[in-house]
Write a protein that holds these residues in place. Structure first.
Motif, short mmCIF file in Angstrom:
data_model
loop_
_atom_site.label_atom_id
_atom_site.label_comp_id
_atom_site.label_asym_id
_atom_site.label_seq_id
_atom_site.Cartn_x
_atom_site.Cartn_y
_atom_site.Cartn_z
N ASP A 55 0.82 -1.20 0.00
CA ASP A 55 0.00 0.00 0.00
C ASP A 55 0.86 1.26 0.00
O ASP A 55 0.57 2.23 -0.70
CB ASP A 55 -0.91 0.02 1.24
CG ASP A 55 -2.01 -1.03 1.19
OD1 ASP A 55 -2.25 -1.58 0.10
OD2 ASP A 55 -2.62 -1.29 2.24
N THR A 56 1.92 1.25 0.80
CA THR A 56 2.80 2.41 0.91
C THR A 56 3.52 2.68 -0.41
O THR A 56 3.61 3.83 -0.87
CB THR A 56 3.83 2.20 2.03
OG1 THR A 56 3.14 2.08 3.28
CG2 THR A 56 4.81 3.34 2.11
N GLY A 75 0.97 3.90 -2.92
CA GLY A 75 0.59 5.27 -2.60
C GLY A 75 1.64 6.27 -3.02
O GLY A 75 1.32 7.36 -3.48
N GLY A 95 -6.11 4.95 0.98
CA GLY A 95 -4.98 4.25 0.41
C GLY A 95 -4.58 2.98 1.14
O GLY A 95 -3.77 2.20 0.64
N HIS A 96 -5.15 2.74 2.33
CA HIS A 96 -4.84 1.53 3.09
C HIS A 96 -5.91 0.47 2.79
O HIS A 96 -7.11 0.72 2.93
CB HIS A 96 -4.82 1.82 4.59
CG HIS A 96 -3.71 2.73 5.02
ND1 HIS A 96 -2.42 2.28 5.22
CD2 HIS A 96 -3.68 4.07 5.27
CE1 HIS A 96 -1.65 3.29 5.59
NE2 HIS A 96 -2.39 4.39 5.62
N PRO A 149 -6.17 7.76 -2.18
CA PRO A 149 -5.02 8.50 -1.65
C PRO A 149 -5.22 10.02 -1.74
O PRO A 149 -5.94 10.52 -2.58
CB PRO A 149 -3.86 8.03 -2.54
CG PRO A 149 -4.27 6.65 -2.94
CD PRO A 149 -5.76 6.72 -3.13
N HIS A 176 8.32 8.09 1.62
CA HIS A 176 6.95 8.21 1.10
C HIS A 176 6.88 8.37 -0.41
O HIS A 176 5.77 8.45 -0.96
CB HIS A 176 6.24 9.38 1.78
CG HIS A 176 6.22 9.27 3.27
ND1 HIS A 176 5.45 8.34 3.93
CD2 HIS A 176 6.91 9.95 4.24
CE1 HIS A 176 5.65 8.46 5.25
NE2 HIS A 176 6.53 9.41 5.44
N ASN A 217 3.98 10.47 -2.73
CA ASN A 217 2.76 10.78 -2.01
C ASN A 217 2.69 9.95 -0.73
O ASN A 217 2.90 8.74 -0.77
CB ASN A 217 1.52 10.50 -2.87
CG ASN A 217 0.23 10.82 -2.14
OD1 ASN A 217 0.07 11.91 -1.61
ND2 ASN A 217 -0.68 9.87 -2.11
N LEU A 263 0.72 8.23 2.38
CA LEU A 263 -0.58 7.78 2.85
C LEU A 263 -0.84 8.33 4.25
O LEU A 263 0.06 8.42 5.09
CB LEU A 263 -0.65 6.25 2.90
CG LEU A 263 -0.54 5.51 1.58
CD1 LEU A 263 -0.77 4.01 1.81
CD2 LEU A 263 -1.53 6.03 0.55
#
Length: 609
Positions: free
Chosen positions: A83-84, A87, A133-134, A318, A416, A419, A421
């Protein structure tokens, strides 16, 4: 003098202190780094620009992202890692994202062991809420005051450990001896007297750059101090083009424009509507997310009840996606009377639920805007919130390119990507704050003797700090700051193009010339004009980094949108832009650098549907 430090007076009457590790900044990252350094046996000090406990971490209200699996047992670090990276549009330092996802649950549990009071599930576990976004609900939270609880817990522990804290003390320069860090130069904001910290390890934890923009959720301290200090010390910055505009900041009244409205409102069921009453986010769902997103409002409502097939409402895309959608609606003439759009939770949740889950937001709107969010929608709009870019560091130790200089939190870069999250900021502070503190202490402990600051460096630092008093009849620093903020807002905002970015760089050069001739009146005691004059040096340098990198990156990705290059480019997805101080010391050079290559075993996570 305490048992933790050595104090004295230098020639010329300068106040002197000696430590193993000096942490600049007392937010979540700085406090966690200081605790880790102290626990590793280092004589440690915290130097903070404002009062202890007033760090911007308290504005991170929604929660701490960690794959603890308390609500969704299927959640794990691998999903959080994926996810990270997604994102960040795959521009993240993969190793930082991996370490973050793996270690965040332990850091949250550690906070609870130290006294943090989290909300609980029905089974008594730490509660976790949804955020944009998670894939799963994974944000450990304390109502909508999570950052405040984190600061309270870390601050209490730091004080209990006896770590020395220098409050309302601003660092203006870093010292190096034989190419390695040897200390820092600062002044007391109350008296204007100078103070020197000799230390072989310095951890930068100074936060972001938001005060370079007119509309921001950031408080007055966020003038890019750590970014600029690192540049002038010889370190490099990465990802500076990526500035996150949080989708939801207050737009009315003008006195609070930009003040953050936490993503928790949307995580707990709030929806976005335009002036026509339309829930417009369904018009902005990217192809990438359609498989996991409800395709109509009826399905989205059902998602809140049973999370059928793990579908997500479009309001929890996101932040970069949501901010651009809101911006588009406003530009199309479908905005609210005060230039925003509507965030509505009143029609979705009971007053009791809202007051229990969102107490800070309830009081914020009631007291500042005379709006009862249990009965009517909020007017909100995008606000400059966070910079993904910062000091380029080693993923495991947070060491910069300068020996003895470490960076964590918002003033570090790489974690990050393009972007961030929501919720990843607080776990980022904990994970890498601990790692930086331990590495800084280990480096100091391995030295046979600590380097000393050269007398001539002290003289130079004093002269630079006092320069605004040397000229009479010069320009007011507040005028330059106001013009810089307007320029960054208009030309380097959410939607960018090459012509405007080039214009912004010309304007920044003009501001730099004006800043050479600014002057401040009065004395060093209680002089906010002098404080701003010193901050402007940092703001101008960091603003140049943002604009120069934004002009160079000819694509749209994450927090960086170019309407003249609207697509995401595979070529640009393989490299970072790196900024360093130029030979004159008054500007920056830019270069491209390949991204670290992700190992094959981690790449398999992105081959799934």
């Amino acid at each position: 003098m305490t048992g933790n430090q050595m104090s004295g007076t230098a020639p010329g009457g300068l106040e002197m202190h000696a430590y193993d590790v000096v942490v600049i900044g007392a937010g979540g990252a700085g406090l966690r780094a200081a605790i880790a350094a102290h626990d590793a046996g280092a004589r440690t000090a915290i130097v903070c620009k404002s009062l202890l406990g007033k760090a911007h971490t308290v504005m991170a209200e929604g929660g701490i992202a960690a794959a603890m699996g308390n609500r969704w047992p299927e959640d794990n670090w691998e999903v959080h890692f994926r996810d990270t990276m997604r994102g960040g549009k795959m521009l993240n330092n993969w190793r930082m994202a991996q370490l973050h996802a793996q270690e965040a649950p332990e850091r949250v549990q550690e906070l609870e062991d130290w006294g943090a009071l989290f909300d609980r599930t029905e089974d008594g576990l730490i509660s976790q809420r949804d955020f944009g976004g998670h894939r799963y609900a994974r944000l450990a939270h304390v109502g909508d005051r999570t950052g405040l609880e984190m600061i309270r817990t870390l601050q209490q522990r730091a004080v209990a450990l006896g770590i020395d804290v220098f409050m309302e003390c601003t660092v203006t320069e870093l010292f190096k001896t034989d190419g390695a860090i040897s200390g820092a130069f600062a002044y007391w904001r109350e008296t204007g007297r100078f103070v020197v910290f000799e230390a072989p390890s310095v951890v930068l934890a100074t936060g972001g750059i938001g005060k370079s923009f007119k509309v921001t959720s950031n408080s007055w301290e966020y003038t890019g101090d750590g970014h600029a200090l690192a540049l002038r010390a010889g370190a490099s910055l990465i990802n500076m083009e990526f500035v996150q505009f949080h989708p939801t900041g207050m737009v009315w009244p003008p006195s609070v424009k930009g003040l953050l409205v936490t993503e928790s409102v949307r995580g707990d069921g709030g929806i976005l509507r335009n002036s026509e009453g339309k829930r417009f986010m369904f018009d902005y769902i990217p192809e990438f997310f359609k498989a996991e997103t409800a395709d109509n409002e009826e399905e989205a409502d059902r998602w809140y009840d049973d999370k059928k097939n793990n579908r997500r409402p479009p309001e929890l895309l996101p932040r970069d996606e949501v901010a651009r959608a809101i911006n588009s609606e406003i530009k199309a003439g479908r905005g609210s009377p005060h230039g925003g759009i509507y965030l509505d939770i009143a029609s979705r949740r009971s007053p009791e639920f809202i007051r229990k889950r969102l107490p800070s937001m309830y009081h914020q709107f009631k007291e500042l805007a005379d709006v009862d969010i249990t009965a009517e929608p909020m007017e909100i709009g995008p606000t400059c919130h966070y910079v993904m870019g910062g000091v380029e560091v080693d993923a495991d130790t947070e060491l910069s390119g300068v020996t003895g200089l470490y960076a964590v939190g918002e003033c570090s870069g790489g974690m990050h990507g393009s972007n961030r999250l929501g919720g990843n900021s607080l776990s980022d502070l904990l994970v890498f704050g601990r790692r930086a503190g331990e590495a800084a202490a280990a480096y100091a402990a391995g030295l046979g003797s600590h380097p000393s600051v050269a007398p001539e460096d002290l003289t130079t630092a004093q002269a630079a700090a006092l320069a605004p008093f040397d000229s009479e009849g010069g320009e007011n620093p507040y005028s330059i700051q106001q013009d810089l903020q307007q320029s960054m807002n208009d030309l380097v905002g959410i939607i960018r193009n090459g012509h405007e970015l080039a214009q912004s760089l010309e304007e920044i050069e003009a501001f730099k010339e004006r800043a050479k001739h600014l002057s401040v009146e009065g004395h060093r005691q209680y002089n906010p004009g002098w404080h701003l004059a010193l901050d402007l040096r940092n703001m101008l340098l960091v603003s140049e980094c943002i604009a120069k990198a934004a002009l160079a990156r000819e694509e749209s990705r994450g927090g960086h949108t170019r309407d003249d290059f609207p697509k995401t480019s595979p070529e640009w997805g393989t490299k970072n832009l790196v900024l360093t101080l130029n030979s004159s010391g008054e500007g920056v050079d830019i270069a491209e650098k390949p991204l670290p290559v992700m190992p094959d075993e981690l790449q398999t996570y992105f081959q799934e549907a």
